[in-house]
Design an enzyme around this catalytic site. Structure first.
Site, short mmCIF file in Angstrom:
data_model
loop_
_atom_site.label_atom_id
_atom_site.label_comp_id
_atom_site.label_asym_id
_atom_site.label_seq_id
_atom_site.Cartn_x
_atom_site.Cartn_y
_atom_site.Cartn_z
N HIS A 1 -0.63 -7.49 6.34
CA HIS A 1 -2.03 -7.92 6.30
C HIS A 1 -3.00 -6.86 6.83
O HIS A 1 -2.71 -6.13 7.76
CB HIS A 1 -2.20 -9.22 7.10
CG HIS A 1 -1.79 -9.09 8.54
ND1 HIS A 1 -2.63 -8.63 9.52
CD2 HIS A 1 -0.61 -9.37 9.15
CE1 HIS A 1 -2.01 -8.65 10.68
NE2 HIS A 1 -0.78 -9.08 10.49
N ASP A 2 -4.14 -6.78 6.17
CA ASP A 2 -5.27 -5.96 6.61
C ASP A 2 -4.98 -4.46 6.57
O ASP A 2 -5.72 -3.68 7.19
CB ASP A 2 -5.73 -6.36 8.02
CG ASP A 2 -6.07 -7.83 8.12
OD1 ASP A 2 -7.04 -8.26 7.47
OD2 ASP A 2 -5.35 -8.57 8.83
N GLY B 1 0.67 -4.75 10.40
CA GLY B 1 -0.71 -5.09 10.10
C GLY B 1 -1.72 -4.03 10.53
O GLY B 1 -1.49 -3.27 11.46
#
Length: 261
Positions: free
Chosen positions: A123-124, A141
């Protein structure tokens, strides 16, 4: 405009948007909040959930899981996205997760990247262009990967780290700090920098003068035994004659995590 070709066993949810000449393989799944650009191929058993935006002429070979929820305990179902550019090749069992609400909300992958089997982008993350992620390489992440980075097999990057442009990560290396542009990192040095990615730079058209300036900067940063503050002072002088050294110095100055050193 050419029509898309969808295998009868594939599931395309209402609301999904497919461009021209998209091909969807057997037993693939496309969720309702997904956009797939012209010419993209989604191979058998791939799943794309959303919100996910995929550009043109990408090729997902098979069994890839794209746009899934972030693997983060803090995620509570808020709307987040995965955005993928053009002409990427994504091999078997790759996993690409959406962003988190408190982490920017978006995972981004640029153009012309090659993601080999079992690669994971969490994520991200923000991945640039022309990168190669070899088998089982993993980003935690919030990792930033700049253009032309190569990750060898089983390499892993800790959350919030940055990998500078043209860096090369050796097989099995575990990265816990920022890797400056142009740098090679290898496991035999304990996951530490071991030189300049000269061969990669030559392949991308860097001439001998540019590479010499980068090597001089590397020696200043890693081999002269200088404290980081003093090394940066010397890099400021070297950057007056080299845009590449200026890019290296800018990367160091922008860091929030410790520099891998």
């Amino acid at each position: 405009m050419s029509a898309s070709v969808i295998h009868p066993s594939a599931v395309i949810e209402s609301g999904a948007k497919l461009g021209a000449n998209v091909r969807i393989g057997a037993f693939a799944y496309v969720g309702h909040d997904v956009e797939i650009g012209d010419g993209t191929v989604l191979g058998p058993h791939c799943s794309v959930t959303g919100p996910t935006r995929i550009g043109r002429d990408n090729h997902f070979v098979g069994h890839a899981a794209v746009g899934g929820d972030p693997q983060d305990k803090k995620f509570k179902g808020e709307r987040t996205e995965l955005i993928i550019g053009d002409r990427n090749s994504v091999r078997e069992f790759v996993t690409l997760n959406r962003g988190t609400g408190d982490g920017g909300g978006v995972t981004r992958i640029g153009n012309d990247n090659l993601l080999l089997a079992y690669t994971h982008v969490a994520h991200d993350c923000d991945v640039g262009n022309h990168c190669v992620f070899s088998n089982n390489s993993t980003l935690a992440g919030h990792v930033i990967v700049e253009d032309w980075v190569i990750m060898s097999g089983f390499a892993g990057v800790h959350q919030f780290c940055r990998i500078g442009a043209h860096a090369f990560l050796g097989m099995g290396v575990l990265i816990s700090g920022d890797v400056p542009p142009f740098t090679m990192v290898a496991t035999e040095t304990g996951g530490r920098p071991r030189g300049v990615n000269s061969e990669g730079l030559k392949r991308r058209g860097f001439d001998s003068e540019r590479i010499s300036a980068i090597k001089r900067a590397y020696r200043t940063l890693y081999m002269a035994g200088l404290p980081l503050a003093e090394a940066k002072q010397q890099l400021v002088e070297q950057a007056k004659d080299s845009d590449d050294v200026r890019a290296l110095l800018d990367f160091i100055e922008a860091g929030q995590r410790p520099l891998l050193r």
